[in-house]
Design a protein around this motif. Structure first.
Motif, PDB file in Angstrom:
ATOM      1  N   ALA A 128       0.829  -1.211   0.000  1.00 21.96           N
ATOM      2  CA  ALA A 128       0.000   0.000   0.000  1.00 21.96           C
ATOM      3  C   ALA A 128       0.858   1.254   0.000  1.00 21.96           C
ATOM      4  N   LEU A 129       1.657   1.410  -1.038  1.00 16.11           N
ATOM      5  CA  LEU A 129       2.504   2.588  -1.173  1.00 16.11           C
ATOM      6  C   LEU A 129       1.769   3.607  -2.030  1.00 16.11           C
ATOM      7  N   GLY A 130       1.290   4.663  -1.402  1.00 15.41           N
ATOM      8  CA  GLY A 130       0.487   5.636  -2.114  1.00 15.41           C
ATOM      9  C   GLY A 130       1.307   6.514  -3.047  1.00 15.41           C
ATOM     10  N   GLY A 131       0.592   7.233  -3.885  1.00 15.35           N
ATOM     11  CA  GLY A 131       1.215   8.244  -4.733  1.00 15.35           C
ATOM     12  C   GLY A 131       1.644   7.784  -6.099  1.00 15.35           C
ATOM     13  N   ALA A 132       1.654   6.471  -6.367  1.00 19.96           N
ATOM     14  CA  ALA A 132       2.171   5.993  -7.652  1.00 19.96           C
ATOM     15  C   ALA A 132       1.295   6.449  -8.819  1.00 19.96           C
ATOM     16  N   HIS A 133      -0.011   6.331  -8.644  1.00 24.46           N
ATOM     17  CA  HIS A 133      -0.932   6.722  -9.716  1.00 24.46           C
ATOM     18  C   HIS A 133      -0.814   8.218 -10.008  1.00 24.46           C
ATOM     19  N   ASP A 134      -0.787   9.027  -8.944  1.00 21.67           N
ATOM     20  CA  ASP A 134      -0.702  10.478  -9.133  1.00 21.67           C
ATOM     21  C   ASP A 134       0.657  10.904  -9.679  1.00 21.67           C
ATOM     22  N   SER A 135       1.739  10.367  -9.109  1.00 20.27           N
ATOM     23  CA  SER A 135       3.067  10.809  -9.541  1.00 20.27           C
ATOM     24  C   SER A 135       3.370  10.362 -10.968  1.00 20.27           C
ATOM     25  N   ASP A 136       2.979   9.146 -11.322  1.00 19.53           N
ATOM     26  CA  ASP A 136       3.115   8.704 -12.717  1.00 19.53           C
ATOM     27  C   ASP A 136       2.358   9.651 -13.645  1.00 19.53           C
ATOM     28  N   GLY A 137       1.114   9.962 -13.265  1.00 27.53           N
ATOM     29  CA  GLY A 137       0.268  10.780 -14.129  1.00 27.53           C
ATOM     30  C   GLY A 137       0.765  12.199 -14.284  1.00 27.53           C
ATOM     31  N   VAL A 138       1.227  12.817 -13.185  1.00 25.13           N
ATOM     32  CA  VAL A 138       1.736  14.181 -13.260  1.00 25.13           C
ATOM     33  C   VAL A 138       2.949  14.244 -14.192  1.00 25.13           C
ATOM     34  N   TYR A 415       7.853   9.483  -6.037  1.00 22.99           N
ATOM     35  CA  TYR A 415       6.819  10.311  -5.429  1.00 22.99           C
ATOM     36  C   TYR A 415       7.518  11.508  -4.802  1.00 22.99           C
ATOM     37  N   LEU A 416       7.285  12.694  -5.358  1.00 22.05           N
ATOM     38  CA  LEU A 416       7.913  13.921  -4.865  1.00 22.05           C
ATOM     39  C   LEU A 416       6.928  14.703  -4.022  1.00 22.05           C
ATOM     40  N   ARG A 417       7.396  15.155  -2.863  1.00 23.45           N
ATOM     41  CA  ARG A 417       6.588  16.018  -2.006  1.00 23.45           C
ATOM     42  C   ARG A 417       7.414  17.234  -1.636  1.00 23.45           C
ATOM     43  N   PHE A 418       6.795  18.405  -1.661  1.00 23.77           N
ATOM     44  CA  PHE A 418       7.503  19.633  -1.301  1.00 23.77           C
ATOM     45  C   PHE A 418       6.519  20.608  -0.692  1.00 23.77           C
ATOM     46  N   THR A 419       7.038  21.469   0.181  1.00 30.47           N
ATOM     47  CA  THR A 419       6.176  22.455   0.815  1.00 30.47           C
ATOM     48  C   THR A 419       5.897  23.591  -0.166  1.00 30.47           C
ATOM     49  N   VAL A 420       5.055  24.514   0.263  1.00 34.75           N
ATOM     50  CA  VAL A 420       4.649  25.645  -0.580  1.00 34.75           C
ATOM     51  C   VAL A 420       5.204  26.929   0.024  1.00 34.75           C
ATOM     52  N   PRO A 421       5.162  28.035  -0.708  1.00 33.17           N
ATOM     53  CA  PRO A 421       5.694  29.290  -0.161  1.00 33.17           C
ATOM     54  C   PRO A 421       5.095  29.625   1.195  1.00 33.17           C
ATOM     55  N   GLY A 422       5.967  29.938   2.147  1.00 33.41           N
ATOM     56  CA  GLY A 422       5.537  30.345   3.471  1.00 33.41           C
ATOM     57  C   GLY A 422       5.182  29.238   4.425  1.00 33.41           C
ATOM     58  N   ALA A 423       5.307  27.960   3.999  1.00 35.72           N
ATOM     59  CA  ALA A 423       4.936  26.843   4.866  1.00 35.72           C
ATOM     60  C   ALA A 423       6.086  26.485   5.798  1.00 35.72           C
ATOM     61  N   GLY A 424       5.799  25.627   6.758  1.00 33.97           N
ATOM     62  CA  GLY A 424       6.803  25.162   7.709  1.00 33.97           C
ATOM     63  C   GLY A 424       7.707  24.110   7.099  1.00 33.97           C
ATOM     64  N   PRO A 425       8.577  23.512   7.926  1.00 39.21           N
ATOM     65  CA  PRO A 425       9.611  22.624   7.408  1.00 39.21           C
ATOM     66  C   PRO A 425       9.175  21.185   7.189  1.00 39.21           C
ATOM     67  N   VAL A 426       8.025  20.768   7.756  1.00 35.55           N
ATOM     68  CA  VAL A 426       7.621  19.363   7.659  1.00 35.55           C
ATOM     69  C   VAL A 426       6.966  19.121   6.308  1.00 35.55           C
ATOM     70  N   VAL A 427       7.535  18.181   5.541  1.00 39.31           N
ATOM     71  CA  VAL A 427       7.041  17.894   4.194  1.00 39.31           C
ATOM     72  C   VAL A 427       6.008  16.786   4.313  1.00 39.31           C
ATOM     73  N   ASN A 428       4.760  17.177   4.512  1.00 34.41           N
ATOM     74  CA  ASN A 428       3.698  16.217   4.749  1.00 34.41           C
ATOM     75  C   ASN A 428       2.451  16.632   3.982  1.00 34.41           C
ATOM     76  N   VAL A 429       1.892  15.716   3.194  1.00 34.02           N
ATOM     77  CA  VAL A 429       0.729  16.024   2.366  1.00 34.02           C
ATOM     78  C   VAL A 429      -0.451  16.439   3.233  1.00 34.02           C
ATOM     79  N   GLY A 430      -0.605  15.789   4.389  1.00 35.39           N
ATOM     80  CA  GLY A 430      -1.706  16.131   5.276  1.00 35.39           C
ATOM     81  C   GLY A 430      -1.608  17.541   5.819  1.00 35.39           C
ATOM     82  N   GLN A 431      -0.397  18.122   5.784  1.00 33.97           N
ATOM     83  CA  GLN A 431      -0.190  19.485   6.267  1.00 33.97           C
ATOM     84  C   GLN A 431      -0.017  20.483   5.120  1.00 33.97           C
ATOM     85  N   GLY A 432      -0.466  20.077   3.927  1.00 36.32           N
ATOM     86  CA  GLY A 432      -0.509  21.022   2.818  1.00 36.32           C
ATOM     87  C   GLY A 432       0.617  20.922   1.812  1.00 36.32           C
ATOM     88  N   ALA A 433       1.537  19.969   1.980  1.00 37.36           N
ATOM     89  CA  ALA A 433       2.582  19.805   0.974  1.00 37.36           C
ATOM     90  C   ALA A 433       1.973  19.344  -0.345  1.00 37.36           C
TER      91      ALA A 433
END
Length: 442
Positions: A128-138, A415-433
């Motif tokens: 159950a490794l998430g993100g494959a469908h989305d990252s492949d598609g992007v 699967y790449l995850r990154f924060t957005v301008p002005g966000a904190g240091p934790v790279v987490n999708v649940g927190q808006g990454a």
């Protein structure tokens, strides 16, 4: 990787942003995200040789994780006890299952870079490794947007091999599927994936995933685990009848009890259905095992020991004996629950006050099953974003995490995850990454 953007010719950079400005809505249509304010205007870009290096490191760390477990246990039940986990902590666990390489059917290491050096800070090991469908598609849709641009055609951009396809091939091989076998990808309506609570909607969202399985010759469908049933013959059933095999796409930890989950458990136990992968795989994702890697350094070959020292942050199981050291070294440590995922419970020492850190450490000592891991001061990734509300373009250097996939040992996707301008240091999708695929240059 962090410097690659600035190494590209100015004409290439302008063309990438221009094409992204035209296409970002199409590229991110249907991509699961909690962020409603920002979208990236391009995917991260990496040298193909760097990608190969990261997947080699991931494969080595996964092999060493299994070896560390085998030094302490031979079955899933023995490993659960060695990790200090209670009975029932892992759903559907077969306590007598031998520990073998089959448990490494799916690996997605979370890698941070510091001064260009990769550090594996976590290793997700499961089907159950998430993100494959989305990252492949992007990645694929950005490439489609660049097609025909003479400036970008010269760059030779390419996507890594498809993680979706590689997982399907791993499932086919592991479960020995034939053309007559009926396969279901089973997900949960109780998870944190955006929109997953609506089972019918998720079936529709995942239809392209199902379509791809059929294109690869699999009799494929998607279905919520909560809706599974057993027929009078004890066969596991979805809406269109009995199935022979399951691609498990839910994390087997803390699942809400349901008739469907019990039906799956019964069918697996009775041998009425084959499942990729056994839930024992998730035991190997425990962060406690990173501490075992450091404990076992004297037992490793010189080459393997160097991989741990260079690419795995020093990790120790939190105990009362380490409390004073944890207080003194707050700015060099991260506190993590051994068995959680998705950033839940993680406290980054340099980012909180001494009182908050002390409270977190003391609470972790009471709760148990936490680790202390050396803090990695991550490199930044220069990215361009569109602010959805205004359409304005912003450039920012943001923290990021790269997570390449290995299915049955085959490197694929990322699967790449990154924060957005002005966000904190934790790279987490649940927190808006935000999430993305990856493109490679020769």
């Amino acid at each position: 990787m962090t410097d690659l953007w600035h190494q590209l010719p100015e004409a290439t950079r302008k063309a990438l942003v221009a094409r992204g400005s035209e296409s970002w809505q199409r590229v991110y249509d249907g991509v699961a995200t909690h962020n409603k304010e920002w979208r990236p205007l391009r995917p991260p870009i990496m040298a193909a040789a760097t990608y190969r290096s990261l997947t080699d490191i991931s494969a080595t760390v996964a092999r060493l994780i299994l070896a560390a477990c085998l030094r302490r246990a031979t079955t899933a039940g023995e490993l659960r006890r060695a990790l200090g986990l209670p009975v029932g902590y892992i759903d559907l666990l077969d306590e007598e299952l031998p520990l073998t390489e089959e448990l490494l059917g799916g690996v997605r290491a979370d890698i941070l870079l510091a001064d260009g050096t990769p550090y594996v800070v976590e290793a997700n090991i499961d089907s159950a490794l998430g993100g494959a469908h989305d990252s492949d598609g992007v990645a694929r849709r950005f490439l489609d947007a660049y097609a025909g641009d003479p400036v970008l055609d010269e760059v030779g951009l390419a996507a890594p091999p498809s993680a979706v396809d590689a997982r399907y091939e791993a499932v086919r091989a592991a479960l020995k599927l034939t053309e007559s076998d009926r396969l279901a990808m089973v997900f949960t309506t109780g998870g944190t994936y955006p929109g997953s609570q609506d089972g019918l909607a998720m079936i529709k969202v995942l239809e392209p995933f199902s379509d791809r399985g059929r294109e690869l010759g699999l009799d494929m469908r998607v279905y919520p685990v909560e809706w599974l049933t057993l027929d009078d013959a004890g066969r596991l059933c979805v809406d269109d009848g009995p199935i022979d095999a399951v691609l498990r796409m839910f994390v087997p930890q803390g699942m809400k009890p349901s008739d469907g989950l019990q039906a799956l458990h019964t069918a697996v136990r009775m041998g009425a259905v084959r499942m990729f992968t056994h839930t024992a795989s998730w035991l190997l994702a425990s962060k406690t095992i990173f501490a075992w890697l450091w404990e076992d350094l004297p037992l490793l070959s010189g080459e393997d020991a160097e991989v741990v020292r260079r690419h795995v942050p020093r990790t120790e199981v939190l105990s009362a004996d380490l409390r004073d050291e944890a207080m003194t070294d707050q700015n060099h440590l991260v506190l993590k629950p051994s068995g959680s995922y998705g950033g839940v419970g993680v406290v980054v020492g340099p980012e909180v006050t001494p009182q908050t850190w002390q409270d977190a450490v003391d609470a972790a000592l009471v709760e148990g099953c936490y680790i202390l891991q050396a803090y990695v001061e991550v490199d930044r990734l220069t990215m361009q974003f569109v602010e959805i509300a205004t359409g304005d373009t912003h450039e920012a250097a943001v923290p990021f995490c790269i997570a390449p996939y290995l299915f049955a040992g085959t490197p694929c996707g990322a699967y790449l995850r990154f924060t957005v301008p002005g966000a904190g240091p934790v790279v987490n999708v649940g927190q808006g990454a935000l999430t993305s695929g990856l493109l490679l240059v020769p």
